[in-house]
Design an enzyme around this catalytic site. Structure first.
Site, PDB file in Angstrom:
ATOM      1  N   HIS A  57       0.819  -1.253   0.082  1.00 49.63           N
ATOM      2  CA  HIS A  57      -0.017   0.019   0.119  1.00 49.63           C
ATOM      3  C   HIS A  57       0.900   1.138   0.164  1.00 49.63           C
ATOM      4  O   HIS A  57       2.304   1.232   0.554  1.00 49.63           O
ATOM      5  CB  HIS A  57      -0.756  -0.048   1.274  1.00 49.63           C
ATOM      6  CG  HIS A  57      -2.068  -1.082   1.396  1.00 49.63           C
ATOM      7  ND1 HIS A  57      -3.121  -1.133   2.145  1.00 49.63           N
ATOM      8  CD2 HIS A  57      -2.167  -1.989   0.486  1.00 49.63           C
ATOM      9  CE1 HIS A  57      -3.753  -1.953   1.842  1.00 49.63           C
ATOM     10  NE2 HIS A  57      -3.096  -2.917   0.921  1.00 49.63           N
ATOM     11  N   GLU A  59       1.067   3.806   1.937  1.00 49.71           N
ATOM     12  CA  GLU A  59       1.750   4.085   3.285  1.00 49.71           C
ATOM     13  C   GLU A  59       2.784   3.295   3.541  1.00 49.71           C
ATOM     14  O   GLU A  59       3.796   3.705   4.223  1.00 49.71           O
ATOM     15  CB  GLU A  59       0.568   3.954   4.367  1.00 49.71           C
ATOM     16  CG  GLU A  59      -0.804   4.811   4.155  1.00 49.71           C
ATOM     17  CD  GLU A  59      -1.753   4.085   3.464  1.00 49.71           C
ATOM     18  OE1 GLU A  59      -1.567   3.345   2.405  1.00 49.71           O
ATOM     19  OE2 GLU A  59      -2.922   3.907   3.989  1.00 49.71           O
ATOM     20  N   CYS A  87      -6.165   1.606   6.047  1.00 44.93           N
ATOM     21  CA  CYS A  87      -6.641   0.408   6.493  1.00 44.93           C
ATOM     22  C   CYS A  87      -6.029   0.021   7.737  1.00 44.93           C
ATOM     23  O   CYS A  87      -5.012   0.420   8.211  1.00 44.93           O
ATOM     24  CB  CYS A  87      -6.386  -0.694   5.259  1.00 44.93           C
ATOM     25  SG  CYS A  87      -4.758  -1.258   5.219  1.00 44.93           S
ATOM     26  N   CYS A  90      -2.269  -0.711   7.583  1.00 44.37           N
ATOM     27  CA  CYS A  90      -1.445   0.610   7.633  1.00 44.37           C
ATOM     28  C   CYS A  90      -1.220   1.178   8.913  1.00 44.37           C
ATOM     29  O   CYS A  90      -0.220   2.057   9.340  1.00 44.37           O
ATOM     30  CB  CYS A  90      -1.807   1.381   6.496  1.00 44.37           C
ATOM     31  SG  CYS A  90      -1.590   0.692   4.823  1.00 44.37           S
TER      32      CYS A  90
END
Length: 154
Positions: A57, A59, A87, A90
């Site tokens: 992701h 992040e 999410c 993360c």
């Protein structure tokens, strides 16, 4: 509602630029930057499809780059700007990195873990509590996602 300063907006605009790169690569358009003392030390955009890595992701990519740049997996005093509400995976990584502040743009009603489906930053048992703030450039951050998914549905 949080009070945003010009540097907050500048960092989110950089994250939006990275989100556009993700979209151009066929990935969900999310971008993130990690900032230390006013300087970007980590950049990332979504790349789980192209990297064949479910943890890639925006992040996580930005956190990895920042940790390498600063020589430490802990990033105290750092801020992370991301175009979409993080999410659960993360948020967990952000807490473990000991970020001082996380700023996100659009809410995520499907997987958002900062209040949309669950409020992980609000758990009192965490050993570290950074600030999590949402809504910065929310419209622009939401529009890039709407445009991407709208084009895919056509």
């Amino acid at each position: 509602m949080a009070q945003w300063n010009p540097s907050d907006e500048n960092f989110m605009r950089e994250a939006l630029s990275l989100a556009a790169e993700a979209g151009a690569a066929g990935e969900v358009p999310v971008g993130a930057v990690v900032v230390d003392e006013g300087r970007v030390v980590g950049r990332g955009y979504n790349r789980p499809i192209t990297s064949k890595d479910p943890s890639a992701h925006a992040e996580i990519v930005a956190l990895r780059e920042a940790a390498a740049a600063l020589g430490n997996y802990r990033l105290p005093g750092c801020e992370l700007y991301v175009t979409l509400e993080p999410c659960a995976m993360c948020v967990g990584a952000m807490v473990h990195a000991r970020l001082a502040r996380v700023v996100y743009g659009a809410r995520d009603p499907k997987t958002g873990a900062c209040g949309s489906i669950v409020d992980l930053p609000g758990i009192s048992h965490w050993n570290h509590h950074g600030a999590f703030e949402g809504g910065l450039l929310e419209t622009e951050c939401g529009e890039i996602l709407k445009g991407f998914f709208g084009a895919r549905r056509r």
